[in-house]
Design a protein around this motif. Sequence first.
Motif, PDB file in Angstrom:
ATOM      1  N   LEU A   1      24.056   5.311 -10.162  1.00 25.35           N
ATOM      2  CA  LEU A   1      23.291   4.086 -10.412  1.00 25.35           C
ATOM      3  C   LEU A   1      22.264   3.849  -9.304  1.00 25.35           C
ATOM      4  CD1 LEU A   1      22.861   1.614 -12.179  1.00 25.35           C
ATOM      5  CD2 LEU A   1      24.742   0.465 -10.970  1.00 25.35           C
ATOM      6  N   SER A   2      22.650   4.047  -8.051  1.00 23.62           N
ATOM      7  CA  SER A   2      21.667   3.813  -6.983  1.00 23.62           C
ATOM      8  C   SER A   2      20.555   4.862  -7.056  1.00 23.62           C
ATOM      9  CB  SER A   2      22.314   3.744  -5.605  1.00 23.62           C
ATOM     10  OG  SER A   2      22.989   4.927  -5.311  1.00 23.62           O
ATOM     11  N   GLY A   3      20.903   6.093  -7.506  1.00 20.85           N
ATOM     12  CA  GLY A   3      19.880   7.126  -7.674  1.00 20.85           C
ATOM     13  C   GLY A   3      18.872   6.714  -8.738  1.00 20.85           C
ATOM     14  N   GLU A   4      19.399   6.151  -9.823  1.00 21.24           N
ATOM     15  CA  GLU A   4      18.512   5.719 -10.926  1.00 21.24           C
ATOM     16  C   GLU A   4      17.616   4.560 -10.448  1.00 21.24           C
ATOM     17  OE1 GLU A   4      20.847   4.732 -14.468  1.00 21.24           O
ATOM     18  OE2 GLU A   4      19.317   3.187 -14.825  1.00 21.24           O
ATOM     19  N   ARG A   5      18.207   3.641  -9.685  1.00 18.86           N
ATOM     20  CA  ARG A   5      17.409   2.513  -9.180  1.00 18.86           C
ATOM     21  C   ARG A   5      16.319   3.008  -8.230  1.00 18.86           C
ATOM     22  NH1 ARG A   5      22.338  -1.850  -8.165  1.00 18.86           N
ATOM     23  NH2 ARG A   5      22.646  -2.289 -10.375  1.00 18.86           N
ATOM     24  N   LEU A   6      16.656   3.988  -7.402  1.00 17.55           N
ATOM     25  CA  LEU A   6      15.664   4.524  -6.463  1.00 17.55           C
ATOM     26  C   LEU A   6      14.483   5.115  -7.247  1.00 17.55           C
ATOM     27  CD1 LEU A   6      14.953   5.155  -3.497  1.00 17.55           C
ATOM     28  CD2 LEU A   6      16.116   7.332  -3.774  1.00 17.55           C
TER      29      LEU A   6
ATOM     30  N   ASP B   1       0.835  -1.210   0.000  1.00 15.94           N
ATOM     31  CA  ASP B   1       0.000   0.000   0.000  1.00 15.94           C
ATOM     32  C   ASP B   1       0.863   1.251   0.000  1.00 15.94           C
ATOM     33  OD1 ASP B   1      -2.976  -0.980   0.527  1.00 15.94           O
ATOM     34  OD2 ASP B   1      -1.543  -2.311   1.482  1.00 15.94           O
ATOM     35  N   SER B   2       2.048   1.155   0.592  1.00 16.00           N
ATOM     36  CA  SER B   2       3.011   2.258   0.508  1.00 16.00           C
ATOM     37  C   SER B   2       4.390   1.712   0.865  1.00 16.00           C
ATOM     38  CB  SER B   2       2.637   3.405   1.449  1.00 16.00           C
ATOM     39  OG  SER B   2       2.648   2.941   2.779  1.00 16.00           O
ATOM     40  N   ILE B   3       5.416   2.451   0.462  1.00 17.11           N
ATOM     41  CA  ILE B   3       6.780   2.044   0.840  1.00 17.11           C
ATOM     42  C   ILE B   3       7.620   3.277   1.191  1.00 17.11           C
ATOM     43  CG2 ILE B   3       6.831  -0.027  -0.634  1.00 17.11           C
ATOM     44  CD1 ILE B   3       8.824   1.609  -2.467  1.00 17.11           C
ATOM     45  N   PHE B   4       8.694   3.037   1.941  1.00 12.47           N
ATOM     46  CA  PHE B   4       9.763   4.024   2.106  1.00 12.47           C
ATOM     47  C   PHE B   4      10.981   3.396   1.449  1.00 12.47           C
ATOM     48  CE2 PHE B   4       6.956   4.607   5.714  1.00 12.47           C
ATOM     49  CZ  PHE B   4       6.761   5.980   5.711  1.00 12.47           C
ATOM     50  N   ALA B   5      11.650   4.157   0.580  1.00 17.13           N
ATOM     51  CA  ALA B   5      12.835   3.589  -0.084  1.00 17.13           C
ATOM     52  C   ALA B   5      14.001   4.537   0.105  1.00 17.13           C
ATOM     53  CB  ALA B   5      12.549   3.377  -1.561  1.00 17.13           C
ATOM     54  N   PHE B   6      15.172   3.974   0.354  1.00 16.53           N
ATOM     55  CA  PHE B   6      16.368   4.773   0.666  1.00 16.53           C
ATOM     56  C   PHE B   6      17.535   4.273  -0.161  1.00 16.53           C
ATOM     57  CE2 PHE B   6      13.876   3.817   4.504  1.00 16.53           C
ATOM     58  CZ  PHE B   6      13.423   5.080   4.825  1.00 16.53           C
ATOM     59  N   ARG B   7      18.420   5.206  -0.510  1.00 16.09           N
ATOM     60  CA  ARG B   7      19.709   4.814  -1.071  1.00 16.09           C
ATOM     61  C   ARG B   7      20.597   4.343   0.058  1.00 16.09           C
ATOM     62  NH1 ARG B   7      21.390   9.089  -5.463  1.00 16.09           N
ATOM     63  NH2 ARG B   7      21.952  10.296  -3.642  1.00 16.09           N
ATOM     64  N   TYR B   8      21.319   3.264  -0.164  1.00 18.09           N
ATOM     65  CA  TYR B   8      22.213   2.761   0.875  1.00 18.09           C
ATOM     66  C   TYR B   8      23.174   3.862   1.332  1.00 18.09           C
ATOM     67  CZ  TYR B   8      26.197   0.479   3.007  1.00 18.09           C
ATOM     68  OH  TYR B   8      27.218   0.144   3.851  1.00 18.09           O
ATOM     69  N   SER B   9      23.349   3.967   2.619  1.00 15.37           N
ATOM     70  CA  SER B   9      24.259   4.958   3.181  1.00 15.37           C
ATOM     71  C   SER B   9      25.182   4.223   4.160  1.00 15.37           C
ATOM     72  CB  SER B   9      23.390   6.010   3.891  1.00 15.37           C
ATOM     73  OG  SER B   9      24.132   6.804   4.749  1.00 15.37           O
ATOM     74  N   PRO B  10      26.486   4.193   3.908  1.00 15.62           N
ATOM     75  CA  PRO B  10      27.379   3.451   4.804  1.00 15.62           C
ATOM     76  C   PRO B  10      27.434   4.101   6.185  1.00 15.62           C
ATOM     77  CG  PRO B  10      28.612   4.512   3.010  1.00 15.62           C
ATOM     78  CD  PRO B  10      27.190   4.885   2.820  1.00 15.62           C
ATOM     79  N   ARG B  11      27.242   3.315   7.221  1.00 16.24           N
ATOM     80  CA  ARG B  11      27.225   3.857   8.576  1.00 16.24           C
ATOM     81  C   ARG B  11      28.397   3.322   9.372  1.00 16.24           C
ATOM     82  NH1 ARG B  11      26.547   7.453   8.371  1.00 16.24           N
ATOM     83  NH2 ARG B  11      25.527   8.209  10.222  1.00 16.24           N
ATOM     84  N   PRO B  12      29.091   4.189  10.117  1.00 18.94           N
ATOM     85  CA  PRO B  12      30.277   3.753  10.843  1.00 18.94           C
ATOM     86  C   PRO B  12      29.954   2.645  11.850  1.00 18.94           C
ATOM     87  CG  PRO B  12      29.594   5.987  11.480  1.00 18.94           C
ATOM     88  CD  PRO B  12      28.774   5.606  10.310  1.00 18.94           C
ATOM     89  N   GLY B  13      30.816   1.665  11.906  1.00 20.76           N
ATOM     90  CA  GLY B  13      30.638   0.584  12.879  1.00 20.76           C
ATOM     91  C   GLY B  13      29.871  -0.601  12.326  1.00 20.76           C
ATOM     92  N   THR B  14      29.115  -0.405  11.244  1.00 18.10           N
ATOM     93  CA  THR B  14      28.323  -1.516  10.709  1.00 18.10           C
ATOM     94  C   THR B  14      29.217  -2.403   9.843  1.00 18.10           C
ATOM     95  OG1 THR B  14      27.672  -0.278   8.735  1.00 18.10           O
ATOM     96  CG2 THR B  14      26.234  -0.093  10.649  1.00 18.10           C
ATOM     97  N   ALA B  15      28.798  -3.664   9.674  1.00 14.27           N
ATOM     98  CA  ALA B  15      29.622  -4.620   8.910  1.00 14.27           C
ATOM     99  C   ALA B  15      29.774  -4.177   7.453  1.00 14.27           C
ATOM    100  CB  ALA B  15      28.984  -5.999   8.987  1.00 14.27           C
TER     101      ALA B  15
END
Length: 430
Positions: free
Chosen positions: A343-348, A315-329
């Motif tokens: 490319l990620s902008g175009e995919r979004l 019914d609805s979505i939130f979509a985000f471009r991947y953003s690297p976050r410090p400390g994450t794998a």
Amino acid sequence: MNVLDGERMAGRLEAAGATRASDPLAADVVIFNTCAVREKSEHKVYSALGLLARRKQERPELVIGVTGCVAQVSGDEILERAPWVDFVLGTGQVESIAATVARVRQERRRLSVLELPQDSPSYAFREIRRDSSFHAYLTVIEGCDQFCTFCIVPFTRGRERSRRSGEILTEAAELVANGYTEITLLGQTVNAYRDPEDSSGLGSLLRRCAAIPGLRRLRFITSHPNFLDEGILEAMASGPPVAPFLHMPAQSGSDAVLYRMKRRYDAAGYLEKLIQARRAVPELAVSSDFIVGFPGETDADFEATLALLREARFDSIFAFRYSPRPGTASARWGREKQVPEALSGERLSRLLALQNEIQAEHNRGLEGRAFEVLVEGKDPHGNLRGRTPCNRVVQVEEAAAAPGSYLWATVTRGLPNSLTARRTARPSAA
Ligand code: SAM
Ligand code: SF4
């Protein structure tokens, strides 16, 4: 969760004698409550702080604090980069905001208050200064143990801790007694809730909250697909006040990407949960979150996400471009895995365009249907703006009703992101 933390801090400060400043630049205490989920929100903190540097020079007695997720993970860096900041206070220390401001003033030194509690959360809910007089957020579980490889939340909010159901029910009952008719239960993985006293889950909690006379809408966010169980679906199927709305992030439709994200389900498993939920709960509306451009995401992976979108028909979505976050794998993975921004902008854009088509079809299909609308306010054209039980935004033409009131409306036009409706009588079957 940040909104509620802000309301809790405002309440604590008011209880200690503070009053809200009409002009932020005239305030004696300025606090930035921050979000760290994506890099962009973190950048905003530093640019907002930059605006206050001169102000602090002119008025050294001004107290400036940074709270929330950015403070939790980068508190020391903030104190170093912005020497005009007086204190940083983490997500587990919201209750000590007033004491911290008082200490900064008395001791005239900079403070770092970042300890993350290990215990079941408990807070002074009677002191919360809520922005709304009819809708309230209520925390049932804090932190997260999932450690999805892209996500900073387990570092900013700590380990998973459920709140005692007794305190939750007391808070909910008092809210309803004070005129609140809509409550949203909060948790990063809200459906992983386990009462520390008897280990009962979210389904049982929903039923017990739903039994409070006068409560009209009960919601919960955010659900992880792996913890959606029959108890929760049964509670939703029991009908009002439990709202027929489920926010269940998928993140991707590619099994390879989901594996690298450490989501612990595949696309087929996700869709199975969705079918189970829709079968159990009549009129269920489902929303989801997606990340595009996750490291290593190929064209084929992205096509799999589009395929999931077509099949799931959210019914609805939130979509985000991947953003690297410090400390994450995933932030530690090599640069060769990073998807170029263009490319990620175009995919979004492609993802959102497809979802727009799906929503337009969905919402057109609702034309002629009547819904009970909780009035939230007015749109810029003077129409009422509210929400249906399944969380769809509705504009009700030329109707007059106070925020917080309920009315019935029949959909006249379904647009991709909203519904237009006119006020009608309550249908006899409702
Ligand atoms: N607990 C929820 C779950 O498991 O789905 C999500 C909580 S997170 C605060 C909200 C959304 O932000 C996620 O569902 C995800 O889509 C998005 N998000 C989290 N980390 C991100 C990142 N590093 N880059 C882009 N989006 C991100
Ligand atoms: Fe982040 Fe949600 Fe994964 Fe927890 S379950 S790590 S909050 S995305």
